[in-house]
Design an enzyme around this catalytic site. Structure first.
Site, PDB file in Angstrom:
ATOM      1  N   GLY A 196       1.698  16.050  10.181  1.00  0.00           N
ATOM      2  CA  GLY A 196       0.988  16.798  11.175  1.00  0.00           C
ATOM      3  C   GLY A 196       0.667  18.237  10.809  1.00  0.00           C
ATOM      4  N   LYS A 200      -0.887  -1.221   5.082  1.00  0.00           N
ATOM      5  CA  LYS A 200       0.155   0.001   4.754  1.00  0.00           C
ATOM      6  C   LYS A 200       1.628  -0.450   4.805  1.00  0.00           C
ATOM      7  CE  LYS A 200       0.859   4.508   4.331  1.00  0.00           C
ATOM      8  NZ  LYS A 200       1.039   5.398   5.511  1.00  0.00           N
ATOM      9  N   ALA A 243       5.574  16.811   7.900  1.00  0.00           N
ATOM     10  CA  ALA A 243       4.745  17.019   6.761  1.00  0.00           C
ATOM     11  C   ALA A 243       3.113  16.677   7.223  1.00  0.00           C
ATOM     12  CB  ALA A 243       5.045  16.074   5.539  1.00  0.00           C
TER      13      ALA A 243
HETATM   14  O1  KPL Z   1       2.810   6.932   3.470  1.00  0.00           O
HETATM   15  C1  KPL Z   1       3.525   7.251   2.562  1.00  0.00           C
HETATM   16  C2  KPL Z   1       4.671   7.988   3.032  1.00  0.00           C
HETATM   17  O2  KPL Z   1       5.310   8.651   2.183  1.00  0.00           O
HETATM   18  O3  KPL Z   1       5.216   7.680   4.156  1.00  0.00           O
HETATM   19  C3  KPL Z   1       3.110   7.052   1.131  1.00  0.00           C
HETATM   20  C4  KPL Z   1       1.618   6.257   1.110  1.00  0.00           C
HETATM   21  C5  KPL Z   1       4.054   6.242   0.544  1.00  0.00           C
HETATM   22  C6  KPL Z   1       2.775   8.392   0.480  1.00  0.00           C
HETATM   23  O4  KPL Z   1       3.996   8.944  -0.046  1.00  0.00           O
END
Ligand code: KPL
Length: 308
Positions: free
Chosen positions: A12, A183, A10
């Site tokens: 990339g 993150k 998704a």
């Molecule tokens: O990084 C994400 C992911 O889905 O892996 C978030 C920020 C949660 C966005 O969906």
């Protein structure tokens, strides 16, 4: 500028679609179906109801790719080793390889392969939902951070400008660890909950029950970060995770997308890494451990699940 995108999932595919409009883009993928789709129809990005297709170069063999000025590593956590080796083969001497992956440990693997002087840590909050090979929905316009240092500042600025021209919000920053952990807390909260409850990110805020789970996961994850001596880039982890849910409300978290496709998830690199860090720094993480075990069990029950 010649940019390589390693991995056409998704994220990339979204980056290929956007960057292909402002740079020479080479997508490197080992999935035959994806290579075929990208060659035939380009990288197709759906924004609201408008679909844009961008022609990109595609390769399944790194020796076919001319030397790159930059490479963006967008593969799943468990494919990092292979992607880093591909980056090593494709990157020009002055080129920079940036990991934009979820979880801990990717930068170290990349640096080992391409050399620490050419490796960059990136953190992105972009929301991208996979629609099929070569097709993606841009489902959240969160910021992307690139960790700069003096010796790569000029080259990274060029990369940042390119990403901005491609329509992304980009920030060059210095504190990489804080961002990475910032993150990680988000992913260790939203991803397993969205995957287990099978809801888009925004729905995690819709019921009191889901909100309570979100709070428990975020607080525990932030506690580990603090014990590890990391300064998170926000004061309140719950408020921050909730704001990401809002900014990416329509997005299916990547772990939910994996579960829906009955694919291996990144649970080990995200919640697994967090639980292991908790053990290392003396923080008990019963809730995170439970999320880890639940998603592991979900993955191993793909073939026995019943339909409604
Ligand atoms: O990084 C994400 C992911 O889905 O892996 C978030 C920020 C949660 C966005 O969906």
């Amino acid at each position: 500028m010649r940019v390589g995108i390693i991995g056409a999932g998704a994220l990339g595919t979204l980056l290929a679609g956007r960057l292909g409009r402002v740079a020479e883009v080479w997508v490197f993928s080992t999935h035959a179906e994806t290579i075929e789709a990208l060659r035939r129809g380009g990288a197709q990005v759906l924004v609201d109801s408008e679909e844009m297709s961008t022609a990109v170069q595609v390769a399944g063999d790194p020796t076919r790719v001319p030397l790159l000025d930059a490479a963006l590593v967008c593969v799943k956590a468990y494919e990092t080793e292979r992607a880093a080796e591909a980056a090593r083969r494709m990157l020009g001497q002055e080129g920079l390889a940036t990991t934009l992956q979820n979880g801990l440990g990717h930068f170290e693997i990349l640096a080992q392969k391409v050399g620490s002087s050419r490796a960059v840590l990136g953190v992105t909050y972009l929301g991208a939902s996979w629609l099929g090979p070569g097709r993606v929905r841009w489902a959240g316009t969160g910021p992307t951070y690139l960790a700069s240092r003096p010796e790569i500042a000029t080259r990274l600025e060029e990369m940042g400008e390119l990403l901005s021209r491609a329509g992304l919000e980009v920030h060059l920053v210095e504190d990489a660890q804080g961002l990475l952990w910032g993150k990680l807390v988000v992913n260790a909260t939203i991803n397993p909950l969205a995957a287990l409850l099978r809801v888009p990110n925004g729905a995690l805020l819709e019921s009191e029950a889901a909100r309570r789970l979100l709070q428990a996961a975020a607080l525990e994850a932030a506690q580990v970060a603090r014990a590890a001596g990391v300064r998170l880039p926000y004061e309140d982890p719950v408020v921050h995770v909730e704001s990401v849910c809002r900014a990416t409300a329509a997005n299916y978290a990547s772990m939910l997308q994996d579960v829906l496709q009955r694919r291996r998830t990144e649970i080990q690199a995200i919640n697994g890494a967090l639980v292991r860090a908790g053990e290392r720094w003396g923080v008990d993480t019963p809730f995170q451990r439970c999320l880890l075990r639940l998603v592991e069990a979900l993955e191993s029950s793909y073939t026995s699940q019943v339909e409604a």
